[in-house]
Design a protein around this motif. Sequence first.
Motif, PDB file in Angstrom:
ATOM      1  N   GLU A  75       0.840  -1.208   0.000  1.00 47.58           N
ATOM      2  CA  GLU A  75       0.000   0.000   0.000  1.00 47.58           C
ATOM      3  C   GLU A  75       0.869   1.249   0.000  1.00 47.58           C
ATOM      4  OE1 GLU A  75      -2.613   0.126   3.358  1.00 47.58           O
ATOM      5  OE2 GLU A  75      -3.420  -1.841   2.871  1.00 47.58           O
ATOM      6  N   LEU A  76       1.845   1.257   0.868  1.00 44.82           N
ATOM      7  CA  LEU A  76       2.697   2.447   0.981  1.00 44.82           C
ATOM      8  C   LEU A  76       3.502   2.656  -0.302  1.00 44.82           C
ATOM      9  CD1 LEU A  76       3.938   4.789   2.507  1.00 44.82           C
ATOM     10  CD2 LEU A  76       5.459   3.185   3.672  1.00 44.82           C
ATOM     11  N   TRP A  77       3.992   1.555  -0.852  1.00 47.04           N
ATOM     12  CA  TRP A  77       4.770   1.683  -2.089  1.00 47.04           C
ATOM     13  C   TRP A  77       3.904   2.279  -3.202  1.00 47.04           C
ATOM     14  CZ3 TRP A  77       9.506   2.206  -3.430  1.00 47.04           C
ATOM     15  CH2 TRP A  77       9.876   2.067  -4.762  1.00 47.04           C
ATOM     16  N   THR A  78       2.680   1.817  -3.268  1.00 43.32           N
ATOM     17  CA  THR A  78       1.768   2.345  -4.284  1.00 43.32           C
ATOM     18  C   THR A  78       1.521   3.835  -4.060  1.00 43.32           C
ATOM     19  OG1 THR A  78       0.711   0.192  -4.378  1.00 43.32           O
ATOM     20  CG2 THR A  78      -0.495   2.021  -5.343  1.00 43.32           C
ATOM     21  N   ARG A  79       1.326   4.218  -2.796  1.00 41.79           N
ATOM     22  CA  ARG A  79       1.114   5.646  -2.497  1.00 41.79           C
ATOM     23  C   ARG A  79       2.330   6.455  -2.909  1.00 41.79           C
ATOM     24  NH1 ARG A  79      -0.131   5.396   3.648  1.00 41.79           N
ATOM     25  NH2 ARG A  79       0.495   7.561   3.618  1.00 41.79           N
ATOM     26  N   MET A  80       3.514   5.909  -2.637  1.00 45.82           N
ATOM     27  CA  MET A  80       4.737   6.638  -2.990  1.00 45.82           C
ATOM     28  C   MET A  80       4.858   6.786  -4.504  1.00 45.82           C
ATOM     29  SD  MET A  80       7.161   4.784  -0.195  1.00 45.82           S
ATOM     30  CE  MET A  80       8.686   5.206  -0.958  1.00 45.82           C
ATOM     31  N   GLN A  81       4.516   5.723  -5.217  1.00 49.53           N
ATOM     32  CA  GLN A  81       4.585   5.800  -6.669  1.00 49.53           C
ATOM     33  C   GLN A  81       3.618   6.848  -7.209  1.00 49.53           C
ATOM     34  OE1 GLN A  81       6.699   3.942  -8.842  1.00 49.53           O
ATOM     35  NE2 GLN A  81       7.665   3.779  -6.855  1.00 49.53           N
TER      36      GLN A  81
END
Lengths: 403, 168
Positions: A32-38
């Motif tokens: 989830e966090l990686w997606t938000r960062m992307q």
Amino acid sequence: MSEPDDLELEALQRQLDDAFETTRPRAGFEDELWTRMQARRPAGTRLRDAWMGLIQGIREVPAVPMAAVAAVLVVVLGASVLVYSGLGRGGGGASTANLNSRSGAQPASLSSPGAFGQLPSPRFAATPKSASASGPAQAATPAADYAGQVALAWTGKLDLTVSSAPVFRYHEPSTTTADQFATALGAVLVSRPAGYLGSYQTSGFSVRVRGTVQSPALEPTYTVLPITSAGAIDAAGGPVDMALVFLAERSLAPSWQYTSNAAVSGDVSKVSLYRQFGVTGYGYAYLVDGSGERYGIEVDLNGGRPVSAIGPVPLNIDSAQYPIISADQAVQSALGSSPVSAGAAGVPTATLTSAELVYSLVTAGDHSFYEPSILFSGTFTVNGATYVKRVLVPAVDPAYRSS
Amino acid sequence: MVADRPPFEDLYRAYLGRIYAYVRAQVGSAADAEDITAQVFMNAYQAYARFEARNTTPAAWLFRIARNATLDHFRAHGRRERLRRTIEHQPAAEEDPSGLAEERIQYRALLARVALLPERQREAISLRHSGLSFEEVGVLLKCTEDAAKMLYHRAVKALKEAVEKETA
């Protein structure tokens, strides 16, 4: 300091090591966090990364004539501009593999948009889903269809943050593929019953593998049935953990992103691991069937003992980016799916209030696709009973669909 | 130099769990730890272009960001609020009815106890058990390697006494 004190301190340090080692965020947080960062990456950064990747790739190829390099640059830059044309809306396909890199499925991303050519259109359930709204939309309670006509209205807000999305493709598995899958589980071929790629057995459980089912569309699946009564599973977190332990012990733990749900009734539990696909700039989109129901792997448990499991056979998947329709087009398409208009006498009106990007399986002979769709949901009331209404709309730009 | 730096995603995947555990031991609550961890990696992602692998290790760099984010969190919410939340989030047996989770509960209790230590002791334990060397701990806490060792050993003793006092 006395020796017992030293030993106690060492024991405490070991406990601290274990405590820090085992303290991790909840499942799903990492992706989830990686997606938000992307999604938050500035457009310039994404373009620069693509550029640096390209330069790096060229550096690794020695003795390439400069003219050829220039030609490659022109072609790839052109492709980059196309892929990144949705930058302001968080689009771009360069991170598709990243989003799925932990899935194990490792879809090979084809760089040019629409690389699979014209796509077959998904066929959704002819009768729009109208499920008894006795619980959450994804509750395992059997749905009671509403047979009558329903008019549609839209009061929600569809915020499509991407202008393109990946389409995933797999090739139909052969009996050899099924045999390899079963062998990896430690099972041996028993027979090839009609309609199945193979029936296999270990000392503890049997496995049946079948290919893609055309209607209703279902990807190649395995079914695991314990032969001997399996022991109760030692897992702390309830049915979901038990199901995951059961799958992991048989090398069947999902290698893709998922969320879990457990429907418990007395000693009987049905654990569902809903499959998701990563969409750069959007997040994760659920895989749904023709009625809009999420699915993935299902494990049935009885008294903590596994009864059966059914899930998709792991297959190599590649992906290609396709333009998708706008939010307005999706809403118009959803509203236009009902033959009656809102306000017609004697016809209830379902108010669609939410919409999300999902994926649907579209079968096509020796290969099949997971294509993006928009799932609209809402409710309507008839004779005091409230029903859930779902409408699925193909999301791939019609110009890229065959029919 | 770009070539000196591993892809950010590699760092992210390798350190997310450790950073989360470090933050969790500071703040005691899973929700706060997630928020701060997210902030840490958002900040790190933005700053990664300026990261120089020659000057520091990725671990020390990330933990410095994590430490600053945690201190910012405390400044924003106040020490009193932090303690209240830490105590509120101390795990009780009824949080997880399964006896099999006993060990997990013990570990959470231990981290909650770490969160109640004085700041430097808490940080020395958290950084050290997150995998940093005493040298790296010293750099982050602005003291020598030997002083970091001393601080850490005092912290472990203080933790032991706190645990004994609690169980007495």
